[in-house]
Design a protein around this motif. Structure first.
Motif, PDB file in Angstrom:
ATOM      1  N   GLY A  17      13.313 -78.686 -52.980  1.00 28.44           N
ATOM      2  CA  GLY A  17      13.675 -78.342 -51.503  1.00 28.44           C
ATOM      3  C   GLY A  17      13.151 -76.856 -51.179  1.00 28.44           C
ATOM      4  N   ASN A  18      13.285 -76.702 -49.852  1.00 30.92           N
ATOM      5  CA  ASN A  18      12.892 -75.665 -49.291  1.00 30.92           C
ATOM      6  C   ASN A  18      13.735 -75.336 -48.047  1.00 30.92           C
ATOM      7  OD1 ASN A  18      11.624 -73.400 -47.531  1.00 30.92           O
ATOM      8  ND2 ASN A  18       9.783 -73.793 -48.966  1.00 30.92           N
ATOM      9  N   CYS A  20      13.029 -73.719 -45.437  1.00 36.08           N
ATOM     10  CA  CYS A  20      12.357 -73.629 -43.994  1.00 36.08           C
ATOM     11  C   CYS A  20      12.035 -75.001 -44.021  1.00 36.08           C
ATOM     12  CB  CYS A  20      10.949 -72.911 -44.255  1.00 36.08           C
ATOM     13  SG  CYS A  20      11.239 -71.272 -44.688  1.00 36.08           S
ATOM     14  N   TRP A  21      12.328 -76.037 -44.482  1.00 39.52           N
ATOM     15  CA  TRP A  21      12.010 -77.326 -44.099  1.00 39.52           C
ATOM     16  C   TRP A  21      13.139 -78.258 -43.307  1.00 39.52           C
ATOM     17  CZ3 TRP A  21      10.288 -79.472 -49.824  1.00 39.52           C
ATOM     18  CH2 TRP A  21       8.959 -78.765 -50.095  1.00 39.52           C
ATOM     19  N   THR A  22      12.774 -79.313 -42.918  1.00 42.37           N
ATOM     20  CA  THR A  22      13.850 -79.909 -41.731  1.00 42.37           C
ATOM     21  C   THR A  22      14.968 -80.273 -42.531  1.00 42.37           C
ATOM     22  OG1 THR A  22      12.803 -81.984 -42.202  1.00 42.37           O
ATOM     23  CG2 THR A  22      11.771 -80.865 -40.422  1.00 42.37           C
ATOM     24  N   PRO A  28      10.084 -84.168 -50.846  1.00 42.89           N
ATOM     25  CA  PRO A  28       8.945 -83.361 -50.206  1.00 42.89           C
ATOM     26  C   PRO A  28       7.894 -84.361 -49.380  1.00 42.89           C
ATOM     27  CG  PRO A  28       9.294 -82.188 -52.165  1.00 42.89           C
ATOM     28  CD  PRO A  28      10.049 -83.606 -52.427  1.00 42.89           C
ATOM     29  N   MET A  32       6.410 -79.864 -42.895  1.00 38.14           N
ATOM     30  CA  MET A  32       7.617 -79.154 -43.103  1.00 38.14           C
ATOM     31  C   MET A  32       8.587 -80.378 -43.451  1.00 38.14           C
ATOM     32  SD  MET A  32       6.813 -76.177 -42.803  1.00 38.14           S
ATOM     33  CE  MET A  32       8.342 -75.334 -42.556  1.00 38.14           C
ATOM     34  N   SER A  33       8.323 -81.499 -43.650  1.00 41.66           N
ATOM     35  CA  SER A  33       9.545 -82.310 -43.764  1.00 41.66           C
ATOM     36  C   SER A  33      10.031 -82.555 -45.331  1.00 41.66           C
ATOM     37  CB  SER A  33       9.039 -83.650 -43.523  1.00 41.66           C
ATOM     38  OG  SER A  33       9.003 -83.789 -41.945  1.00 41.66           O
ATOM     39  N   GLY A  34      11.267 -82.400 -45.547  1.00 46.81           N
ATOM     40  CA  GLY A  34      11.647 -82.453 -46.986  1.00 46.81           C
ATOM     41  C   GLY A  34      12.988 -82.127 -47.007  1.00 46.81           C
TER      42      GLY A  34
END
Length: 516
Positions: A17-18, A20-22, A28, A32-34
């Protein structure tokens, strides 16, 4: 574009994950989706939704098999209607894994060892070690039985006569002189209905005087059988010899462990040192409850068992009867309509779950708690006469299995309900602990008591005490319990140390209780 009114699920993965993603997808994807990386970020997004007016229930789903924390996840009053759950029975771990084991020899015994740089370089210390899902045991002297003092600082038999030191018997002093690291040892002792634990502040082998870092909470007078301290020296390197024992050499930064059996090898064992004190703090405020937070289908493991009892600025070696003053690994305070369901808690340091001040309509159902340092569940709202908004009521504790707990703090109860009313305790199994199974009420004598209207039914309670402490019962009640019913419970094998191993125990002031 982010549409808060359409969101019902956020996914979290430390591995992929991140933040900054949604968070809208479990893996992933392009752009920016994940998944998000942390639970905290998912909660932040929920808070943003609530401020934007989106009030629908939200699920936070943990994707990883193991999610690591170093400090508790805090959920406050600005978060509501959230279920934190797992896709694959994720384990939330409060420990760090020790993985570089090798074959070694320590104290002349074949064992496994691992160098931990943080211990040597930054002074990291840990007093619990969990190996392959079970607590490893600290070394102890004597291996069987116990020692008693020659004399103590305060020989009074008054219950709260504290002592800061004792004089060891001459034969024991000679044995202590052979310990190479006496300053890192601890004194662990039982008396009455409690166990007490303290580091050693100083010692004099010429006189036999050993000074506690923390004074005793209760009398350790040697003139009365139930008060005399029956003690062991814990964390002794020279006592390292039995399967499942461990020792941390802080000077070298090396931990040593003796496998339980041949299946445990340097390559196969999974050992964890706890770094987190708690998993979750779900806490609203006096005038603004946190609402509808649910923990579901999760596994929790590895929290620290370090605990000090401070009263009036003084540090004591005991947390009181039932270890009533200790914290929980999952805590609720000023919370309403929350739950922990179908979860497992293992290898937790002190209590498993704490339901504190100002809580109502809390459900703890269908959980398994084992290998805990203290008790399974503690419920402790405000006592009689306090502000009504601090009262705790409407609690359901049902269909839980609590077993092999009280492993570090023997005086802990399976369930301790100090101050609460309108509470149901039903269909639980509590076993293999060193003290009481279910304890309700916290008012000695005939004063007004807030513990009332408690239904305790259809619980299976067995194999308690083990001859470690005195004055216990399968179900223990204290004080005026208007409307309390205790019925259809099965209790057997309750064994005390000196006195008082009962099935149903109505202690001082117990009144208005129906047993059937």
């Amino acid at each position: 574009m982010f549409h808060p009114f359409n969101v019902t699920t956020f996914y979290v993965s430390q591995e992929t994950g991140n933040d900054c993603w949604t968070g809208f997808y479990p893996s992933p994807r392009e752009g920016m989706s994940g998944p998000l990386k942390t639970i905290e970020k998912a909660l932040e997004k929920v808070s943003d939704m609530r401020r934007a007016g989106a009030l629908q229930p939200v699920s936070i789903k943990i994707v990883d098999e193991e999610y690591f924390i170093k400090k508790p996840v805090v959920i406050g009053r600005n978060i509501s209607s959230v279920t934190i759950e797992s896709l694959t029975k994720a384990r939330i771990s409060g420990g760090i894994r020790i993985s570089n084991f090798r074959e070694d020899t320590f104290n002349g015994v074949k064992c496994l060892s691992a160098y931990i740089p943080e211990v040597k370089e930054s002074g990291m210390n840990f007093t619990d070690l969990y190996v392959d899902g079970r607590p490893a045991r600290l070394t102890k002297y004597p291996e069987t039985g116990f020692l008693t003092p020659e004399s103590v600082e305060n020989p009074s038999e008054e219950l709260f006569a504290h002592s800061k030191w004792f004089i060891a018997r001459k034969s024991d002093i000679e044995a202590f002189k052979k310990f190479s690291n006496f300053k890192d040892c601890m004194i662990s002792y039982t008396h009455y209905w409690v166990d007490e634990h303290t580091p050693i502040e100083s010692y004099d082998f010429d006189t036999g005087k050993i000074v506690f870092a923390y004074k005793s909470l209760y009398s350790i007078a040697t003139t009365m059988q139930k008060s005399v301290m029956e003690y062991k020296i814990v964390n002794v390197p020279e006592a390292f010899k039995n399967p499942n024992e461990w020792y941390l050499d802080r000077e070298s930064g090396t931990v040593y462990y003796i496998p339980r059996d041949d299946s445990q090898t340097a390559d196969s064992i999974r050992a964890y040192a706890p770094v987190a004190e708690k998993f979750f703090e779900i806490k609203g405020e006096y005038d603004d409850r946190v609402r509808y937070i649910h923990l579901k289908n999760l596994s929790f493991a590895y929290t620290k068992g370090d605990y000090k009892y401070v009263l009036g600025g003084e540090e004591y070696a005991c947390g009181g009867q039932g270890l009533y003053s200790a914290h929980g690994s999952i805590e609720f305070e000023f919370a309403r309509g929350c739950s922990v369901e179908n979860c497992s808690l293992s290898c937790f340091g002190v209590h498993g779950i704490l339901i504190g001040d100002g809580c109502n309509s809390i459900r703890v159902k269908g959980n398994t708690m084992r290998n805990g340092g203290a008790g399974g569940i503690k419920v402790d709202g405000a006592d009689y006469g306090r502000e009504p908004d601090r009262n705790t009521y409407g609690i359901e504790l049902s269909y839980n299995l609590i077993t092999e707990c009280g492993m570090r703090y023997a005086a802990a109860c399976g369930m301790l309900v100090k101050n609460a009313f309108d509470t149901v305790i039903a269909h639980n199994e509590i076993s293999h602990m060193n003290y009481t199974g279910i304890s309700c009420g916290w008012t000695w004598g005939y004063s007004d008591c807030i513990a009332c209207n408690i239904l305790i039914e259809k619980n299976y309670i067995h194999h308690l005490g083990g001859g470690v402490l005195s004055d216990m019962g399968g179900i223990y009640l204290l004080g005026k319990h208007h409307g309390t019913i205790v019925r259809n419970n099965l209790i057997h094998d309750v064994e005390s140390r000196h006195y008082g191993g009962w099935g149903l125990y109505a202690d001082e002031g117990s009144s208005y209780i129906l047993f059937e």
